[in-house]
Design a protein around this motif. Sequence first.
Motif, PDB file in Angstrom:
ATOM      1  N   LEU A  86       0.790  -1.239   0.000  1.00 36.49           N
ATOM      2  CA  LEU A  86       0.000   0.000   0.000  1.00 36.49           C
ATOM      3  C   LEU A  86       0.824   1.292   0.000  1.00 36.49           C
ATOM      4  CD1 LEU A  86      -2.907  -0.853   2.511  1.00 36.49           C
ATOM      5  CD2 LEU A  86      -2.896  -1.059   0.014  1.00 36.49           C
ATOM      6  N   LYS A  87       2.134   1.186   0.147  1.00 34.39           N
ATOM      7  CA  LYS A  87       2.908   2.420   0.393  1.00 34.39           C
ATOM      8  C   LYS A  87       2.975   3.357  -0.813  1.00 34.39           C
ATOM      9  CE  LYS A  87       7.477   0.334  -0.171  1.00 34.39           C
ATOM     10  NZ  LYS A  87       8.671  -0.120   0.517  1.00 34.39           N
ATOM     11  N   GLU A  88       2.706   2.849  -2.022  1.00 30.06           N
ATOM     12  CA  GLU A  88       2.664   3.752  -3.181  1.00 30.06           C
ATOM     13  C   GLU A  88       1.305   4.464  -3.262  1.00 30.06           C
ATOM     14  OE1 GLU A  88       5.416   4.244  -4.659  1.00 30.06           O
ATOM     15  OE2 GLU A  88       6.424   2.540  -3.698  1.00 30.06           O
ATOM     16  N   LYS A  89       0.309   3.934  -2.532  1.00 26.92           N
ATOM     17  CA  LYS A  89      -1.053   4.486  -2.647  1.00 26.92           C
ATOM     18  C   LYS A  89      -1.436   5.385  -1.467  1.00 26.92           C
ATOM     19  CE  LYS A  89      -2.411   0.500  -5.302  1.00 26.92           C
ATOM     20  NZ  LYS A  89      -2.542  -0.933  -5.168  1.00 26.92           N
ATOM     21  N   LEU A  90      -0.792   5.164  -0.323  1.00 25.63           N
ATOM     22  CA  LEU A  90      -1.123   5.922   0.888  1.00 25.63           C
ATOM     23  C   LEU A  90       0.153   6.388   1.571  1.00 25.63           C
ATOM     24  CD1 LEU A  90      -3.710   3.447   2.525  1.00 25.63           C
ATOM     25  CD2 LEU A  90      -4.278   5.607   1.398  1.00 25.63           C
ATOM     26  N   LYS A  91       0.074   7.556   2.225  1.00 21.55           N
ATOM     27  CA  LYS A  91       1.202   7.987   3.069  1.00 21.55           C
ATOM     28  C   LYS A  91       1.014   7.336   4.436  1.00 21.55           C
ATOM     29  CE  LYS A  91       0.842  12.264   1.134  1.00 21.55           C
ATOM     30  NZ  LYS A  91       0.275  13.530   1.480  1.00 21.55           N
ATOM     31  N   ILE A  92       1.904   6.417   4.775  1.00 24.33           N
ATOM     32  CA  ILE A  92       1.699   5.538   5.936  1.00 24.33           C
ATOM     33  C   ILE A  92       2.672   5.874   7.068  1.00 24.33           C
ATOM     34  CG2 ILE A  92       1.729   3.112   6.715  1.00 24.33           C
ATOM     35  CD1 ILE A  92       1.104   2.288   3.819  1.00 24.33           C
ATOM     36  N   GLY A  93       2.180   5.765   8.299  1.00 18.38           N
ATOM     37  CA  GLY A  93       3.042   5.858   9.475  1.00 18.38           C
ATOM     38  C   GLY A  93       2.703   4.729  10.441  1.00 18.38           C
ATOM     39  N   ILE A  94       3.703   4.273  11.183  1.00 26.21           N
ATOM     40  CA  ILE A  94       3.486   3.164  12.117  1.00 26.21           C
ATOM     41  C   ILE A  94       3.981   3.560  13.505  1.00 26.21           C
ATOM     42  CG2 ILE A  94       3.983   0.728  12.641  1.00 26.21           C
ATOM     43  CD1 ILE A  94       2.548   1.001   9.943  1.00 26.21           C
ATOM     44  N   ILE A  95       3.148   3.288  14.512  1.00 20.57           N
ATOM     45  CA  ILE A  95       3.557   3.459  15.913  1.00 20.57           C
ATOM     46  C   ILE A  95       3.721   2.066  16.498  1.00 20.57           C
ATOM     47  CG2 ILE A  95       2.886   4.321  18.195  1.00 20.57           C
ATOM     48  CD1 ILE A  95       1.141   6.431  16.730  1.00 20.57           C
TER      49      ILE A  95
ATOM     50  N   VAL B 252      13.112  -3.531  18.181  1.00 20.67           N
ATOM     51  CA  VAL B 252      13.292  -4.452  17.038  1.00 20.67           C
ATOM     52  C   VAL B 252      12.177  -4.320  16.005  1.00 20.67           C
ATOM     53  CG1 VAL B 252      14.780  -6.213  18.092  1.00 20.67           C
ATOM     54  CG2 VAL B 252      12.310  -6.389  18.352  1.00 20.67           C
ATOM     55  N   ASP B 253      10.940  -4.190  16.461  1.00 28.28           N
ATOM     56  CA  ASP B 253       9.839  -4.093  15.498  1.00 28.28           C
ATOM     57  C   ASP B 253       9.918  -2.783  14.714  1.00 28.28           C
ATOM     58  OD1 ASP B 253       8.926  -6.522  16.271  1.00 28.28           O
ATOM     59  OD2 ASP B 253       7.129  -5.807  17.302  1.00 28.28           O
ATOM     60  N   ALA B 254      10.250  -1.702  15.403  1.00 30.44           N
ATOM     61  CA  ALA B 254      10.354  -0.405  14.715  1.00 30.44           C
ATOM     62  C   ALA B 254      11.478  -0.448  13.678  1.00 30.44           C
ATOM     63  CB  ALA B 254      10.589   0.712  15.728  1.00 30.44           C
ATOM     64  N   LEU B 255      12.576  -1.109  13.999  1.00 25.28           N
ATOM     65  CA  LEU B 255      13.677  -1.214  13.025  1.00 25.28           C
ATOM     66  C   LEU B 255      13.259  -2.039  11.814  1.00 25.28           C
ATOM     67  CD1 LEU B 255      16.725  -1.635  15.435  1.00 25.28           C
ATOM     68  CD2 LEU B 255      16.250   0.304  13.915  1.00 25.28           C
TER      69      LEU B 255
ATOM     70  N   ASP C   7      -1.798   9.738   5.590  1.00 23.60           N
ATOM     71  CA  ASP C   7      -3.162   9.290   5.280  1.00 23.60           C
ATOM     72  C   ASP C   7      -3.615   8.195   6.245  1.00 23.60           C
ATOM     73  OD1 ASP C   7      -2.963  10.838   2.945  1.00 23.60           O
ATOM     74  OD2 ASP C   7      -2.146   9.136   1.811  1.00 23.60           O
ATOM     75  N   PHE C   8      -2.655   7.397   6.688  1.00 18.80           N
ATOM     76  CA  PHE C   8      -3.003   6.151   7.368  1.00 18.80           C
ATOM     77  C   PHE C   8      -1.932   5.821   8.401  1.00 18.80           C
ATOM     78  CE2 PHE C   8      -2.643   1.334   6.906  1.00 18.80           C
ATOM     79  CZ  PHE C   8      -3.710   1.065   7.738  1.00 18.80           C
ATOM     80  N   VAL C   9      -2.359   5.619   9.655  1.00 20.84           N
ATOM     81  CA  VAL C   9      -1.425   5.255  10.728  1.00 20.84           C
ATOM     82  C   VAL C   9      -1.906   3.973  11.396  1.00 20.84           C
ATOM     83  CG1 VAL C   9      -0.437   5.942  12.959  1.00 20.84           C
ATOM     84  CG2 VAL C   9      -0.730   7.657  11.156  1.00 20.84           C
ATOM     85  N   VAL C  10      -0.964   3.076  11.660  1.00 18.95           N
ATOM     86  CA  VAL C  10      -1.272   1.856  12.414  1.00 18.95           C
ATOM     87  C   VAL C  10      -0.529   1.894  13.742  1.00 18.95           C
ATOM     88  CG1 VAL C  10      -1.202  -0.678  12.477  1.00 18.95           C
ATOM     89  CG2 VAL C  10      -1.433   0.501  10.275  1.00 18.95           C
ATOM     90  N   VAL C  11      -1.241   1.557  14.809  1.00 22.56           N
ATOM     91  CA  VAL C  11      -0.604   1.364  16.114  1.00 22.56           C
ATOM     92  C   VAL C  11      -0.497  -0.130  16.348  1.00 22.56           C
ATOM     93  CG1 VAL C  11      -0.777   1.721  18.593  1.00 22.56           C
ATOM     94  CG2 VAL C  11      -1.742   3.403  17.033  1.00 22.56           C
ATOM     95  N   GLU C  12       0.726  -0.663  16.447  1.00 24.32           N
ATOM     96  CA  GLU C  12       0.888  -2.070  16.850  1.00 24.32           C
ATOM     97  C   GLU C  12       0.892  -2.092  18.367  1.00 24.32           C
ATOM     98  OE1 GLU C  12       4.050  -4.604  15.162  1.00 24.32           O
ATOM     99  OE2 GLU C  12       3.891  -5.920  16.913  1.00 24.32           O
ATOM    100  N   ASN C  13      -0.235  -2.543  18.938  1.00 22.74           N
ATOM    101  CA  ASN C  13      -0.440  -2.491  20.390  1.00 22.74           C
ATOM    102  C   ASN C  13       0.445  -3.526  21.099  1.00 22.74           C
ATOM    103  OD1 ASN C  13      -1.783  -1.873  22.884  1.00 22.74           O
ATOM    104  ND2 ASN C  13      -3.634  -1.395  21.730  1.00 22.74           N
ATOM    105  N   ILE C  14       0.501  -3.458  22.410  1.00 25.15           N
ATOM    106  CA  ILE C  14       1.244  -4.429  23.232  1.00 25.15           C
ATOM    107  C   ILE C  14       0.603  -5.811  23.051  1.00 25.15           C
ATOM    108  CG2 ILE C  14       1.942  -5.004  25.601  1.00 25.15           C
ATOM    109  CD1 ILE C  14       3.048  -2.301  24.933  1.00 25.15           C
ATOM    110  N   GLY C  15       1.451  -6.856  22.914  1.00 25.02           N
ATOM    111  CA  GLY C  15       0.946  -8.192  22.591  1.00 25.02           C
ATOM    112  C   GLY C  15       0.272  -8.905  23.761  1.00 25.02           C
ATOM    113  N   ASN C  16      -1.047  -8.959  23.731  1.00 25.69           N
ATOM    114  CA  ASN C  16      -1.836  -9.850  24.595  1.00 25.69           C
ATOM    115  C   ASN C  16      -3.306  -9.693  24.215  1.00 25.69           C
ATOM    116  OD1 ASN C  16      -3.388  -8.238  26.935  1.00 25.69           O
ATOM    117  ND2 ASN C  16      -1.420  -7.230  26.615  1.00 25.69           N
TER     118      ASN C  16
END
Length: 225
Positions: free
Chosen positions: A57-66, A74-77, A115-124
């Motif tokens: 999707l990165k060519e279609k939307l400006k994406i950010g990830i938290i 490690v995940d951010a890298l 355009d679009f942000v995803v938050v990868e929440n704490i795992g549980n």
Amino acid sequence: MDNVRIIEVKKSVYANNDLEANKNREVLKAQNTYLMNLMSSPGSGKTTMLVSTINRLKEKLKIGIIEADIDSDVDALTIHQTGVKVNQLHNGGSCHLDAGMVMSGLNDLHAEALDFVVVENIGNLICPAGYDLGQNLKVMILSVPEGDDKPLKYPKMFQSTDVLLISKIDTVSVFNFDFEALERRVKKLNPTMKIFKLSALTGEGMEAWTDYLLESVKKWRESNG
Ligand SMILES: Nc1nc2c(ncn2[C@@H]2O[C@H](COP(=O)(O)OP(=O)(O)OP(=O)(O)O)[C@@H](O)[C@H]2O)c(=O)[nH]1
Ligand SMILES: [Mg+2]
């Protein structure tokens, strides 16, 4: 470490998470930025699925990830290698994020330009279910190795989510996973849950998921003006 900003966030000083979540919603609406809250058990495939989704999707939307974790970057890298904007929240050991923490992440990303942000929440599968972050879409992952009985054990998570991604379907031959039983259990808790089966490793099912996501983001942004 040099490439990813780490932000130390503490439990919100504002007692009422719902008020903070509503503030996030207002800010995101004004910025026209669509926010997805991604939840699951540790290791179910959140980051791997995100990398595959970003690359589609990165060519279609400006994406950010938290990225949010108790420790490490490690995940951010991993996400940084896709070329999209990312930061890493450390939340002082809590088992979930709150809306105030997410606003710190959004501000750091300059989400007004995204355009679009995803938050990868704490795992549980327990704490994140009860915390509104002001998101547009709540997505959870259940991986095949975790088993089809999880809706019976963690009903709140399945009740409070919009989309279920059943991940790692390439491993189904070595696990005793009954898709029909899973779907029956999920629909009993949440009749409107949208379900996708996918493997981020082989790419199977990824197109249907990313088509749905792109359409959801576009529709909301257009209706928002
Ligand atoms: N076979 C298979 N393995 C996968 C798939 N997706 C992820 N994995 C593997 O599952 C493990 C965990 O994947 P991650 O993407 O790190 O999972 P996560 O949910 O982000 O993990 P945490 O952030 O630690 O909670 C890694 O070894 C991945 O390579 C898949 O579709 N199929
Ligand atoms: Mg991860």
